[in-house]
Design an enzyme around this catalytic site. Structure first.
Site, PDB file in Angstrom:
ATOM      1  N   THR A  21       0.866  -1.188   0.000  1.00  0.00           N
ATOM      2  CA  THR A  21       0.000   0.000   0.000  1.00  0.00           C
ATOM      3  C   THR A  21       0.899   1.234   0.000  1.00  0.00           C
ATOM      4  O   THR A  21       1.979   1.201   0.592  1.00  0.00           O
ATOM      5  CB  THR A  21      -0.882  -0.009   1.268  1.00  0.00           C
TER       6      THR A  21
ATOM      7  N   ARG B 123     -15.044  -5.452  -0.219  1.00  0.00           N
ATOM      8  CA  ARG B 123     -14.438  -5.103   1.076  1.00  0.00           C
ATOM      9  C   ARG B 123     -13.695  -3.762   0.924  1.00  0.00           C
ATOM     10  O   ARG B 123     -12.958  -3.542  -0.020  1.00  0.00           O
ATOM     11  CB  ARG B 123     -13.483  -6.210   1.510  1.00  0.00           C
TER      12      ARG B 123
ATOM     13  N   GLY C  32     -11.076  -1.141   2.978  1.00  0.00           N
ATOM     14  CA  GLY C  32     -10.180  -1.021   4.129  1.00  0.00           C
ATOM     15  C   GLY C  32     -10.116   0.396   4.667  1.00  0.00           C
ATOM     16  O   GLY C  32     -11.003   1.219   4.421  1.00  0.00           O
ATOM     17  N   ASP C  33      -9.048   0.675   5.390  1.00  0.00           N
ATOM     18  CA  ASP C  33      -8.920   1.980   6.052  1.00  0.00           C
ATOM     19  C   ASP C  33      -8.401   3.090   5.126  1.00  0.00           C
ATOM     20  O   ASP C  33      -8.652   4.268   5.369  1.00  0.00           O
ATOM     21  CB  ASP C  33      -7.930   1.873   7.226  1.00  0.00           C
TER      22      ASP C  33
ATOM     23  N   THR D 224      -0.701   2.350   6.899  1.00  0.00           N
ATOM     24  CA  THR D 224      -0.705   1.078   6.179  1.00  0.00           C
ATOM     25  C   THR D 224      -0.734  -0.060   7.189  1.00  0.00           C
ATOM     26  O   THR D 224      -0.052  -0.004   8.216  1.00  0.00           O
ATOM     27  CB  THR D 224       0.530   0.929   5.264  1.00  0.00           C
ATOM     28  N   GLY D 225      -1.532  -1.080   6.912  1.00  0.00           N
ATOM     29  CA  GLY D 225      -1.611  -2.185   7.852  1.00  0.00           C
ATOM     30  C   GLY D 225      -2.963  -2.866   7.745  1.00  0.00           C
ATOM     31  O   GLY D 225      -3.669  -2.723   6.743  1.00  0.00           O
TER      32      GLY D 225
ATOM     33  N   GLY E 249      -6.356  -3.115   7.762  1.00  0.00           N
ATOM     34  CA  GLY E 249      -7.311  -2.025   7.647  1.00  0.00           C
ATOM     35  C   GLY E 249      -8.478  -2.058   8.620  1.00  0.00           C
ATOM     36  O   GLY E 249      -8.903  -1.011   9.126  1.00  0.00           O
TER      37      GLY E 249
HETATM   38  N1  ASP Z   1      -4.494  -0.848   4.954  1.00  0.00           N
HETATM   39  C1  ASP Z   1      -4.731  -1.536   3.699  1.00  0.00           C
HETATM   40  C2  ASP Z   1      -6.108  -2.141   3.732  1.00  0.00           C
HETATM   41  O1  ASP Z   1      -6.502  -2.668   4.746  1.00  0.00           O
HETATM   42  C3  ASP Z   1      -3.742  -2.624   3.432  1.00  0.00           C
HETATM   43  C4  ASP Z   1      -2.303  -2.271   3.654  1.00  0.00           C
HETATM   44  O2  ASP Z   1      -1.979  -1.195   4.132  1.00  0.00           O
HETATM   45  O3  ASP Z   1      -1.470  -3.096   3.297  1.00  0.00           O
HETATM   46  O4  ASP Z   1      -6.766  -2.139   2.723  1.00  0.00           O
END
Ligand code: ASP
Length: 306
Positions: A171, A199, A201-202, A222-223, A225
């Protein structure tokens, strides 16, 4: 004075699996983004232009999980999310569930600047894009062999892979301070590998994966979500700076190692405040990241080393 930080995803790609050529390629990709955004800031351009440009460069780089090279949904498609925010006016734009937009961050910015809305989704977002002069690309444009192989391995239930591990690689995001004191943040992603279609994410959620407020800071996350949404990570960091005596660096550490760890939320953030302080913290094994300040050289790192 100006400052720019970028990330290319927080990941648990173990150090041993990242061979030197690949590491060089990731670092070069981050440096390209810093260079492109930094040129804008050095010419007294806006932080908004700088984060847009830096994220476009990363979206176009197939190594990262945004734009070309994005991960696949369980049913084998790409669904892209992005957001952007301008700290001086608290203006924001976001798009999610896109199938055909080459640079989602540019559409997020167009939503912010040319619509009455903050977030548009799916087919309606792409119809808006056409009306605004964007052209559409085939969904296959985003596909790379490597992402396809990752999906296949996950579908086969390879025990060495978890959706979280792979999807955290890539990301992208950027935060910037311009010479007029303006802050901006942007984030773009293909989401998590093998995610259920629809779906979200954040990353495109204002206040979760992306937030900017000139009074406190600009943040891109990033992480995992779902956890980042529940913890309202980006806004939480800004609120701590605004309403308590907390520095940006401290707020970032408290949220990444406190709030997120308590919820088992793996990942990290990059952030910058109006004094140009940059914080880049992660509770995962690594986070692709880099920063640039006026007169300095781009610096990139991946694991815990500076
Ligand atoms: N945060 C992103 C999500 O959940 C994924 C990521 O940061 O790798 O869509």
């Amino acid at each position: 004075m100006f400052g720019l930080a970028v990330h290319g995803g927080a990941g648990t790609l173990p150090r041993a699996q990242l061979d030197p050529d690949r590491e060089r390629a990731y670092r070069a990709g981050l440096a390209d983004a810093l260079q492109a955004g930094g040129e804008i800031l050095a010419r007294n351009g806006s932080s908004l232009d700088a984060v847009t440009r830096a994220v476009v460069v990363l979206e176009d780089n197939p190594l990262f999980n945004a734009g070309r090279g994005a991960v696949l949904t369980l049913d084998g498609h790409h669904e892209l999310d992005a957001a952007i925010m301008e700290g001086s006016k608290l203006r924001a734009g976001a798009v999610c569930g896109l199938h055909h937009i080459r640079n989602p961050v540019e559409l997020a910015r167009t939503v912010m600047e040319h619509s009455d809305y903050v977030m548009l989704h799916g087919a309606g977002a792409e119809e808006f894009a056409l009306q605004q002069g964007f052209s559409l690309v085939a969904n296959e444009y985003f596909r790379t062999e490597e992402r396809w192989r990752q999906l296949e391995r996950l579908r086969r239930g390879d025990p060495q892979l978890s959706p979280l591990t792979i999807s955290h690689v890539g990301t992208v995001g950027a935060v910037a301070l311009d010479t007029k004191g303006g802050l901006a943040a942007a984030t773009s992603t293909g989401g998590m590998t093998a995610k259920r279609y629809s779906r979200i994410g954040d990353s495109p959620i204002i206040g979760a994966g992306t937030y900017a407020d000139d009074r406190c800071g600009a943040v891109s996350a990033t992480g995992h979500g779902e956890i980042f949404i529940r913890a309202a990570v980006a806004h939480d960091i800004c609120a701590r700076v605004r309403f308590t005596a907390c520095s940006l660096e401290q707020a970032v550490r408290d949220v990444v190692y406190g709030e997120l760890v308590a919820l088992r939320g793996e990942g990290g953030v990059i952030a910058i405040d109006r004094h140009g302080h940059i914080a880049m913290e992660f509770n995962s094994e690594g986070m692709f990241r880099g920063s640039l300040t006026a007169g300095g050289e781009p610096r990139t790192s991946i694991y815990g080393d500076p």
